[in-house]
Motif scaffolding. Sequence first.
Motif, PDB file in Angstrom:
ATOM      1  N   ALA A 115       0.826  -1.201   0.000  1.00  0.00           N
ATOM      2  CA  ALA A 115       0.000   0.000   0.000  1.00  0.00           C
ATOM      3  C   ALA A 115       0.861   1.252   0.000  1.00  0.00           C
ATOM      4  N   MET A 116       1.996   1.179   0.691  1.00  0.00           N
ATOM      5  CA  MET A 116       2.851   2.351   0.790  1.00  0.00           C
ATOM      6  C   MET A 116       3.797   2.456  -0.388  1.00  0.00           C
ATOM      7  N   GLY A 117       4.015   1.351  -1.100  1.00  0.00           N
ATOM      8  CA  GLY A 117       4.883   1.375  -2.250  1.00  0.00           C
ATOM      9  C   GLY A 117       6.307   1.778  -1.920  1.00  0.00           C
ATOM     10  N   ALA A 118       6.774   1.444  -0.717  1.00  0.00           N
ATOM     11  CA  ALA A 118       8.116   1.860  -0.340  1.00  0.00           C
ATOM     12  C   ALA A 118       8.946   0.641   0.012  1.00  0.00           C
ATOM     13  N   ALA A 119       9.913   0.820   0.899  1.00  0.00           N
ATOM     14  CA  ALA A 119      10.814  -0.281   1.202  1.00  0.00           C
ATOM     15  C   ALA A 119      10.033  -1.510   1.626  1.00  0.00           C
ATOM     16  N   GLY A 120      10.367  -2.634   1.038  1.00  0.00           N
ATOM     17  CA  GLY A 120       9.640  -3.859   1.310  1.00  0.00           C
ATOM     18  C   GLY A 120       8.561  -4.129   0.291  1.00  0.00           C
ATOM     19  N   ALA A 121       8.161  -3.142  -0.496  1.00  0.00           N
ATOM     20  CA  ALA A 121       7.148  -3.366  -1.522  1.00  0.00           C
ATOM     21  C   ALA A 121       7.723  -4.237  -2.629  1.00  0.00           C
ATOM     22  N   VAL A 122       6.875  -4.966  -3.286  1.00  0.00           N
ATOM     23  CA  VAL A 122       7.309  -5.825  -4.378  1.00  0.00           C
ATOM     24  C   VAL A 122       6.491  -5.501  -5.609  1.00  0.00           C
ATOM     25  N   THR A 123       7.092  -5.695  -6.784  1.00  0.00           N
ATOM     26  CA  THR A 123       6.369  -5.371  -8.007  1.00  0.00           C
ATOM     27  C   THR A 123       5.301  -6.401  -8.318  1.00  0.00           C
ATOM     28  N   GLN A 156      12.185 -21.737  -4.414  1.00  0.00           N
ATOM     29  CA  GLN A 156      13.265 -20.764  -4.302  1.00  0.00           C
ATOM     30  C   GLN A 156      13.274 -19.753  -5.442  1.00  0.00           C
ATOM     31  N   LEU A 157      12.841 -20.150  -6.622  1.00  0.00           N
ATOM     32  CA  LEU A 157      12.755 -19.189  -7.719  1.00  0.00           C
ATOM     33  C   LEU A 157      11.746 -18.092  -7.380  1.00  0.00           C
ATOM     34  N   ARG A 158      10.614 -18.484  -6.806  1.00  0.00           N
ATOM     35  CA  ARG A 158       9.615 -17.484  -6.406  1.00  0.00           C
ATOM     36  C   ARG A 158      10.146 -16.614  -5.265  1.00  0.00           C
ATOM     37  N   ILE A 159      10.749 -17.270  -4.287  1.00  0.00           N
ATOM     38  CA  ILE A 159      11.237 -16.544  -3.111  1.00  0.00           C
ATOM     39  C   ILE A 159      12.347 -15.572  -3.498  1.00  0.00           C
ATOM     40  N   HIS A 160      13.252 -15.999  -4.362  1.00  0.00           N
ATOM     41  CA  HIS A 160      14.362 -15.121  -4.718  1.00  0.00           C
ATOM     42  C   HIS A 160      13.928 -13.936  -5.564  1.00  0.00           C
ATOM     43  N   ASP A 161      12.899 -14.108  -6.376  1.00  0.00           N
ATOM     44  CA  ASP A 161      12.358 -12.944  -7.075  1.00  0.00           C
ATOM     45  C   ASP A 161      11.864 -11.922  -6.059  1.00  0.00           C
ATOM     46  N   ARG A 162      11.224 -12.397  -5.008  1.00  0.00           N
ATOM     47  CA  ARG A 162      10.723 -11.501  -3.969  1.00  0.00           C
ATOM     48  C   ARG A 162      11.863 -10.837  -3.204  1.00  0.00           C
ATOM     49  N   ILE A 163      12.918 -11.621  -2.882  1.00  0.00           N
ATOM     50  CA  ILE A 163      14.038 -11.073  -2.132  1.00  0.00           C
ATOM     51  C   ILE A 163      14.777 -10.010  -2.948  1.00  0.00           C
ATOM     52  N   VAL A 164      15.009 -10.298  -4.232  1.00  0.00           N
ATOM     53  CA  VAL A 164      15.668  -9.307  -5.088  1.00  0.00           C
ATOM     54  C   VAL A 164      14.845  -8.024  -5.136  1.00  0.00           C
ATOM     55  N   ASP A 165      13.545  -8.172  -5.306  1.00  0.00           N
ATOM     56  CA  ASP A 165      12.671  -7.003  -5.363  1.00  0.00           C
ATOM     57  C   ASP A 165      12.691  -6.227  -4.047  1.00  0.00           C
ATOM     58  N   TYR A 167      15.155  -5.990  -1.834  1.00  0.00           N
ATOM     59  CA  TYR A 167      16.400  -5.246  -1.694  1.00  0.00           C
ATOM     60  C   TYR A 167      16.503  -4.123  -2.724  1.00  0.00           C
ATOM     61  N   GLN A 168      16.041  -4.357  -3.944  1.00  0.00           N
ATOM     62  CA  GLN A 168      16.059  -3.305  -4.957  1.00  0.00           C
ATOM     63  C   GLN A 168      15.231  -2.106  -4.515  1.00  0.00           C
ATOM     64  N   THR A 169      14.058  -2.389  -3.975  1.00  0.00           N
ATOM     65  CA  THR A 169      13.158  -1.310  -3.585  1.00  0.00           C
ATOM     66  C   THR A 169      13.740  -0.508  -2.434  1.00  0.00           C
ATOM     67  N   GLU A 170      14.352  -1.190  -1.484  1.00  0.00           N
ATOM     68  CA  GLU A 170      14.987  -0.479  -0.376  1.00  0.00           C
ATOM     69  C   GLU A 170      16.126   0.394  -0.886  1.00  0.00           C
ATOM     70  N   ALA A 171      16.952  -0.156  -1.761  1.00  0.00           N
ATOM     71  CA  ALA A 171      18.075   0.611  -2.293  1.00  0.00           C
ATOM     72  C   ALA A 171      17.604   1.839  -3.056  1.00  0.00           C
ATOM     73  N   SER A 172      16.458   1.727  -3.728  1.00  0.00           N
ATOM     74  CA  SER A 172      15.933   2.835  -4.521  1.00  0.00           C
ATOM     75  C   SER A 172      15.337   3.948  -3.674  1.00  0.00           C
ATOM     76  N   ASN A 173      14.747   3.598  -2.531  1.00  0.00           N
ATOM     77  CA  ASN A 173      13.884   4.545  -1.832  1.00  0.00           C
ATOM     78  C   ASN A 173      14.364   5.025  -0.469  1.00  0.00           C
ATOM     79  N   THR A 174      15.262   4.292   0.165  1.00  0.00           N
ATOM     80  CA  THR A 174      15.656   4.720   1.507  1.00  0.00           C
ATOM     81  C   THR A 174      16.499   5.997   1.443  1.00  0.00           C
TER      82      THR A 174
END
Length: 224
Positions: A115-123, A156-165, A167-174
């Motif tokens: 809902a917040m679309g910030a760190a921890g959000a996933v595409t 693990q393929l599903r989980i790693h897509d989520r983990i990458v997303d 970390y990417q989102t945190e790096a982009s927005n923090t």
Amino acid sequence: MSKLSATVLVVLAALSGPAWAQANLRPDPNPRVPPQPGQALPVEDALFLRQATAASQGQQELGRLAAEKAPDDAFKAMAQGIADTHRKLAEQLKGLAQGHPLPPADALKPERTDAMGAAGAVTNPANAHEDMARDAVNTLKGASGEAFAKGYIEAQLRIHDRIVDLYQTEASNTPARELATFAITSLVAIQKDRDALRQTAGRFGIKAPAEGQAVQYGDPAKAR
């Protein structure tokens, strides 16, 4: 050139490649400001620490399960490598959490993430489940050998897509330089683990991209 800028350039080189597609990251609609001395971290940053810690704990559980049930030593070594990545990340996350005041526990609700679309959000909202690794452990406990391996790779393929997303989102927005740098540098090992899973998938008849996806994020040198 500052040490931070040099680190970012090295990581960008490691994570870039002409064949990689562009990540589909959502911008943060409510940009954060860094906490003042004595203030708690923004809720979005605290959510990232919580969810990344849960992910790393789950990966270590999956590694222990794979050590018992995987079909061969090569598979066990891959799973152990992933678990080792997250053992190190868990230690770093613990230090980051201890170094900052956190918001009240009742403010850290997983459903606030997308809902917040910030760190921890996933595409992909279908991946926005905090206990994916734990669910995978429970599902795979009754399997062994090739059946375990196939289920492990699919999960693990599903989980790693989520983990990458994540970390990417945190790096982009923090706005916090320390958290941005941690997220960016951690993505190197996380991407390598995901690529190893993708390369192993074909052995079990699972279709997956052979290469990683380019990481996109804001410049941590501009984080305050």
